[in-house]
Design an enzyme around this catalytic site. Structure first.
Site, mmCIF file in Angstrom:
data_model
loop_
_atom_site.group_PDB
_atom_site.id
_atom_site.type_symbol
_atom_site.label_atom_id
_atom_site.label_comp_id
_atom_site.label_asym_id
_atom_site.label_seq_id
_atom_site.Cartn_x
_atom_site.Cartn_y
_atom_site.Cartn_z
ATOM 1 N N CYS A 1 47.188 49.710 45.432
ATOM 2 C CA CYS A 1 46.027 50.597 45.340
ATOM 3 C C CYS A 1 46.457 51.873 44.613
ATOM 4 O O CYS A 1 47.298 52.624 45.126
ATOM 5 C CB CYS A 1 45.523 50.923 46.743
ATOM 6 N N HIS B 1 42.516 41.448 38.895
ATOM 7 C CA HIS B 1 41.420 42.139 38.211
ATOM 8 C C HIS B 1 40.836 41.284 37.101
ATOM 9 O O HIS B 1 41.584 40.612 36.371
ATOM 10 C CB HIS B 1 41.924 43.441 37.570
ATOM 11 N N GLU C 1 34.864 46.631 43.482
ATOM 12 C CA GLU C 1 36.139 46.286 44.124
ATOM 13 C C GLU C 1 36.017 45.129 45.113
ATOM 14 O O GLU C 1 35.075 45.092 45.923
ATOM 15 C CB GLU C 1 36.694 47.503 44.878
ATOM 16 N N CYS D 1 38.774 53.455 40.728
ATOM 17 C CA CYS D 1 39.761 52.452 41.138
ATOM 18 C C CYS D 1 40.977 52.610 40.224
ATOM 19 O O CYS D 1 40.871 52.405 39.003
ATOM 20 C CB CYS D 1 39.161 51.052 41.014
ATOM 21 N N GLY E 1 42.221 49.379 38.849
ATOM 22 C CA GLY E 1 41.172 48.928 37.920
ATOM 23 C C GLY E 1 41.287 49.657 36.589
ATOM 24 O O GLY E 1 41.094 49.057 35.517
#
Ligand SMILES: N[C@@H](CCC[C@H](N)C(=O)O)C(=O)O
Length: 276
Positions: free
Chosen positions: A75, A161, A210, A219, A222
């Site tokens: 994260c 992703h 997400e 994100c 991301g």
């Protein structure tokens, strides 16, 4: 059990952060979901649990849970908040922090003005490692959704992703395509889905639906995945300013085989206690 926690955010991607070094905490997916409820709990996109490291070369280990209770590998915004948390709580005096995550490790550099620079690791592009179902590696894959073919790039930043190009993020079908692609059968562990609008070779706009949390204001992984996808498509330069609904991240990626660096802010909102 009364547990102390800190509410934090990175560009509006919000976290409940718990120090499990100085207090005993036992989490289950059900407890995480209860805490994540924005009406009857604390409310957050992810919960971060700070623990002692299992390796002598690491300073800490931290675990990441999505609002739906699932534990995840990495994260980006959480890494920056984790870095500020351990400094503000005086759990370390270091400016360079090495932390273990479920995907391996991350290195954080605390900068002035509440900015944190994170070495996010080397992106993985082999479909089986993302994981994504495909015969061979490609820059874009045609993916069928409700009779429509979407051109998707797939990248693992430790977590999976998918990234698609859109003309305008404001009118992109994030609410419908996001959940459809997140749970698409070609992603056996589901995926985070990024909708990227290229402004120029050094700037993009991005919205991310997400996995396990829905659309968030930002994100970090991301943003990294989008820059990788844009670079592989030949659309972006090495350093990119990513405009997310919650603010900006600076991402640098020299190219395949190299680590990504992500720089952005982390903020503390309040501290509290709750019975688990
Ligand atoms: N918000 C995060 C990513 C959190 C995990 C993600 N939802 C997943 O399931 O992989 C970030 O800033 O990177």
């Amino acid at each position: 059990m009364l547990v102390r926690f800190t509410k934090m955010h990175g560009l509006g991607n919000d976290f409940m952060v718990i120090d499990a070094l100085s207090q005993r905490v036992r989490l289950t997916p059900k407890i995480v979901r209860k805490l994540a409820d924005r009406h009857t709990g604390i409310g957050f996109d992810q919960l971060l649990l700070v623990e002692p490291p299992s390796r002598p070369d690491m300073d800490f280990r931290y675990r990441i849970y999505n609002a739906d209770g699932s534990e995840v590998e990495h994260c980006g915004n959480g890494a920056r908040c984790f870095g500020r948390f351990v400094r503000e709580r005086r759990l370390t005096v270091k400016d360079e922090i090495h932390v273990e995550t479920a995907r391996g490790q991350a290195i954080l550099y605390l900068l002035p003005d509440r900015q944190v620079d994170v070495d996010m690791g080397v992106p993985e592009l082999r479909p089986a490692e993302v994981p994504f179902s495909a015969e061979q590696q490609a820059v874009v894959y045609p993916v069928e959704v409700d009779g429509e073919t979407i051109e998707l790039s797939v990248v693992s930043m430790g977590n999976p992703h998918g990234v698609l190009l859109v003309d305008d993020v404001d009118t992109a079908a994030v609410e419908t395509l996001g959940p459809a692609l997140e749970a698409h059968p070609r992603f056996p562990k589901k995926a985070n889905i990024g909708f990227m609008q290229v402004i120029n070779r050094g700037e993009i706009r991005l919205r991310v639906y997400e996995r396990g949390a829905g659309e968030t204001l930002a994100c970090g992984t991301g943003a990294c995945a989008a820059v990788v996808a844009g670079r592989l498509r030949g659309l972006l330069d090495e350093e990119v300013l990513v405009h997310l609904p919650g603010g900006e991240l600076r991402i640098r990626w020299p190219g395949e085989g190299s680590s990504l660096r992500m720089t952005g802010p982390a903020a503390t909102v309040y501290e509290g206690q709750i019975y688990l």
